[in-house]
Design an enzyme around this catalytic site. Sequence first.
Site, mmCIF file in Angstrom:
data_model
loop_
_atom_site.group_PDB
_atom_site.id
_atom_site.type_symbol
_atom_site.label_atom_id
_atom_site.label_comp_id
_atom_site.label_asym_id
_atom_site.label_seq_id
_atom_site.Cartn_x
_atom_site.Cartn_y
_atom_site.Cartn_z
ATOM 1 N N LYS A 1 0.832 -1.217 0.000
ATOM 2 C CA LYS A 1 0.000 0.000 0.000
ATOM 3 C C LYS A 1 0.861 1.260 0.000
ATOM 4 O O LYS A 1 0.663 2.163 -0.805
ATOM 5 C CB LYS A 1 -0.925 0.029 1.236
ATOM 6 C CG LYS A 1 -1.862 -1.153 1.348
ATOM 7 C CD LYS A 1 -2.765 -1.040 2.562
ATOM 8 C CE LYS A 1 -2.017 -1.066 3.898
ATOM 9 N NZ LYS A 1 -1.318 -2.335 4.194
ATOM 10 N N ARG B 1 -9.949 0.810 8.289
ATOM 11 C CA ARG B 1 -9.521 -0.549 8.617
ATOM 12 C C ARG B 1 -10.595 -1.316 9.370
ATOM 13 O O ARG B 1 -10.367 -2.465 9.752
ATOM 14 C CB ARG B 1 -8.282 -0.462 9.512
ATOM 15 C CG ARG B 1 -6.971 -0.764 8.815
ATOM 16 C CD ARG B 1 -5.883 -0.612 9.864
ATOM 17 N NE ARG B 1 -4.675 -1.321 9.567
ATOM 18 C CZ ARG B 1 -3.603 -0.776 8.994
ATOM 19 N NH1 ARG B 1 -3.609 0.467 8.602
ATOM 20 N NH2 ARG B 1 -2.503 -1.489 8.834
ATOM 21 N N ARG C 1 10.932 -1.325 11.424
ATOM 22 C CA ARG C 1 9.835 -0.987 12.333
ATOM 23 C C ARG C 1 9.724 -1.992 13.474
ATOM 24 O O ARG C 1 9.914 -3.181 13.267
ATOM 25 C CB ARG C 1 8.516 -0.951 11.552
ATOM 26 C CG ARG C 1 8.284 0.383 10.878
ATOM 27 C CD ARG C 1 7.149 0.361 9.908
ATOM 28 N NE ARG C 1 5.929 -0.273 10.408
ATOM 29 C CZ ARG C 1 4.792 -0.302 9.725
ATOM 30 N NH1 ARG C 1 4.719 0.263 8.534
ATOM 31 N NH2 ARG C 1 3.730 -0.887 10.226
ATOM 32 N N ARG D 1 -0.877 -9.000 13.272
ATOM 33 C CA ARG D 1 -1.413 -7.989 12.356
ATOM 34 C C ARG D 1 -2.186 -8.661 11.219
ATOM 35 O O ARG D 1 -3.203 -8.138 10.774
ATOM 36 C CB ARG D 1 -0.274 -7.120 11.810
ATOM 37 C CG ARG D 1 0.247 -6.154 12.881
ATOM 38 C CD ARG D 1 1.630 -5.656 12.577
ATOM 39 N NE ARG D 1 1.693 -4.890 11.346
ATOM 40 C CZ ARG D 1 2.785 -4.779 10.592
ATOM 41 N NH1 ARG D 1 3.906 -5.391 10.947
ATOM 42 N NH2 ARG D 1 2.762 -4.043 9.508
ATOM 43 N N ARG E 1 11.447 -5.432 5.291
ATOM 44 C CA ARG E 1 11.146 -4.012 5.038
ATOM 45 C C ARG E 1 12.075 -3.106 5.839
ATOM 46 O O ARG E 1 12.321 -3.312 7.013
ATOM 47 C CB ARG E 1 9.697 -3.720 5.434
ATOM 48 C CG ARG E 1 9.396 -2.225 5.432
ATOM 49 C CD ARG E 1 7.939 -1.937 5.331
ATOM 50 N NE ARG E 1 7.167 -2.364 6.479
ATOM 51 C CZ ARG E 1 5.826 -2.262 6.539
ATOM 52 N NH1 ARG E 1 5.149 -1.795 5.504
ATOM 53 N NH2 ARG E 1 5.190 -2.665 7.611
HETATM 54 P P1 ADP Z 1 2.194 -1.866 3.243
HETATM 55 O O1 ADP Z 1 2.190 -0.364 3.234
HETATM 56 O O2 ADP Z 1 0.997 -2.446 2.556
HETATM 57 O O3 ADP Z 1 2.395 -2.445 4.606
HETATM 58 P P2 ADP Z 1 4.805 -1.635 1.902
HETATM 59 O O4 ADP Z 1 4.532 -0.789 0.719
HETATM 60 O O5 ADP Z 1 5.476 -1.013 3.058
HETATM 61 O O6 ADP Z 1 3.433 -2.361 2.379
HETATM 62 O O7 ADP Z 1 5.631 -2.905 1.417
HETATM 63 C C1 ADP Z 1 6.122 -3.878 2.354
HETATM 64 C C2 ADP Z 1 7.543 -4.329 1.951
HETATM 65 O O8 ADP Z 1 7.461 -5.079 0.738
HETATM 66 C C3 ADP Z 1 8.497 -3.180 1.676
HETATM 67 O O9 ADP Z 1 9.783 -3.565 2.120
HETATM 68 C C4 ADP Z 1 8.468 -3.010 0.163
HETATM 69 O O10 ADP Z 1 9.706 -2.519 -0.332
HETATM 70 C C5 ADP Z 1 8.203 -4.440 -0.307
HETATM 71 N N1 ADP Z 1 7.348 -4.501 -1.498
HETATM 72 C C6 ADP Z 1 6.314 -3.684 -1.840
HETATM 73 N N2 ADP Z 1 5.758 -4.043 -3.015
HETATM 74 C C7 ADP Z 1 6.446 -5.138 -3.422
HETATM 75 C C8 ADP Z 1 6.358 -6.003 -4.585
HETATM 76 N N3 ADP Z 1 5.431 -5.809 -5.548
HETATM 77 N N4 ADP Z 1 7.240 -7.034 -4.663
HETATM 78 C C9 ADP Z 1 8.159 -7.247 -3.691
HETATM 79 N N5 ADP Z 1 8.298 -6.470 -2.593
HETATM 80 C C10 ADP Z 1 7.457 -5.435 -2.457
HETATM 81 P P1 ADP Z 2 0.852 -1.848 7.610
HETATM 82 O O1 ADP Z 2 0.176 -1.296 6.403
HETATM 83 O O2 ADP Z 2 2.220 -2.318 7.358
HETATM 84 O O3 ADP Z 2 0.007 -2.816 8.351
HETATM 85 P P2 ADP Z 2 0.452 0.715 8.965
HETATM 86 O O4 ADP Z 2 1.609 1.601 8.953
HETATM 87 O O5 ADP Z 2 -0.700 1.043 8.080
HETATM 88 O O6 ADP Z 2 1.010 -0.728 8.703
HETATM 89 O O7 ADP Z 2 -0.123 0.574 10.443
HETATM 90 C C1 ADP Z 2 0.710 0.281 11.535
HETATM 91 C C2 ADP Z 2 -0.127 0.167 12.797
HETATM 92 O O8 ADP Z 2 -0.753 1.441 13.070
HETATM 93 C C3 ADP Z 2 -1.285 -0.818 12.738
HETATM 94 O O9 ADP Z 2 -0.883 -2.134 13.050
HETATM 95 C C4 ADP Z 2 -2.241 -0.235 13.795
HETATM 96 O O10 ADP Z 2 -1.811 -0.538 15.102
HETATM 97 C C5 ADP Z 2 -2.062 1.266 13.579
HETATM 98 N N1 ADP Z 2 -3.041 1.806 12.595
HETATM 99 C C6 ADP Z 2 -2.742 2.375 11.391
HETATM 100 N N2 ADP Z 2 -3.863 2.729 10.738
HETATM 101 C C7 ADP Z 2 -4.908 2.374 11.537
HETATM 102 C C8 ADP Z 2 -6.320 2.450 11.405
HETATM 103 N N3 ADP Z 2 -6.908 2.965 10.318
HETATM 104 N N4 ADP Z 2 -7.077 1.976 12.442
HETATM 105 C C9 ADP Z 2 -6.508 1.452 13.541
HETATM 106 N N5 ADP Z 2 -5.189 1.324 13.723
HETATM 107 C C10 ADP Z 2 -4.374 1.783 12.738
#
Ligand code: ADP
Ligand code: ADP
Length: 214
Positions: A13, A88, A160, A171, A127
């Site tokens: 995302k 979410r 992180r 998660r 990541r």
């Molecule tokens: P999210 O915001 O949904 O948690 P991220 O964009 O932070 O996900 O991506 C999670 C990890 O996976 C990061 O280290 C990113 O560089 C890697 N990543 C994202 N998209 C891809 C992809 N299409 N293929 C492989 N790795 C990816």
């Molecule tokens: P990822 O996409 O990798 O799961 P985020 O950075 O979006 O991680 O979120 C990290 C953490 O922040 C979540 O696990 C949750 O604890 C909190 N968080 C983020 N967005 C929300 C939301 N919309 N509602 C509730 N908790 C949230």
Amino acid sequence: MRMILVGPPGAGKGTQAKRITERLGIPQISTGDMFRAAVKDGTEMGLKAKEYMDKGALIPDEVVIGVVKERLSKPDCAKGFILDGFPRTLAQASALDNLLKEIGTAIDHVVVIDVPDDDLVRRLSGRRTCRNCGFMYHIEFNPPKKPGICDRCGGELYQRDDDKEETIRNRLKTYHAQTEPIVEFYSSKGLVRKIDGTGSMEEVEKAIEKEIGA
Ligand code: ADP
Ligand code: ADP
Ligand code: ZN
């Protein structure tokens, strides 16, 4: 363009939101980034949020909705935005609906990025994020030129706290139980565009472009 990116942790995302932001010139609104900033600043909200984040649980709806409401009222959101990681829960989705209705607008697309759980664990454990500019890397799939250093700004890369295997599993459970139901909510409104998130970052970006027509 007002869009929502939905997907499990690690689906890409943030990666895709940054690309769309650069292309379309509309802001990325990441609730995760906003809460991490509050944690870093040591605000009262940040301290509370950290307890939930460290467990891989969701922050209470009222808190999240309040933060998003304030952010969406800023002038840079007038022409559109990309919501990354919000809503979410069903409560957040319906609060967002009401909020947008009040200002006479609505969501155009809900892009759902699908990636199997096993891939997600691998993505999240590798990541790394820049402490300075927030850019994201992956030690295997998208490594920086110099280990530990951001290509874009020279900042330090960090892992992180919640990207440890046990928290990752929590998660993922939280996502399936609490977030997946919003896909049905938006499907019934005809807004959902499903994307296979297992391809390369470029392939996923192309697939999103095709679905949203931009
Ligand atoms: P999210 O915001 O949904 O948690 P991220 O964009 O932070 O996900 O991506 C999670 C990890 O996976 C990061 O280290 C990113 O560089 C890697 N990543 C994202 N998209 C891809 C992809 N299409 N293929 C492989 N790795 C990816
Ligand atoms: P990822 O996409 O990798 O799961 P985020 O950075 O979006 O991680 O979120 C990290 C953490 O922040 C979540 O696990 C949750 O604890 C909190 N968080 C983020 N967005 C929300 C939301 N919309 N509602 C509730 N908790 C949230
Ligand atoms: Zn950087």
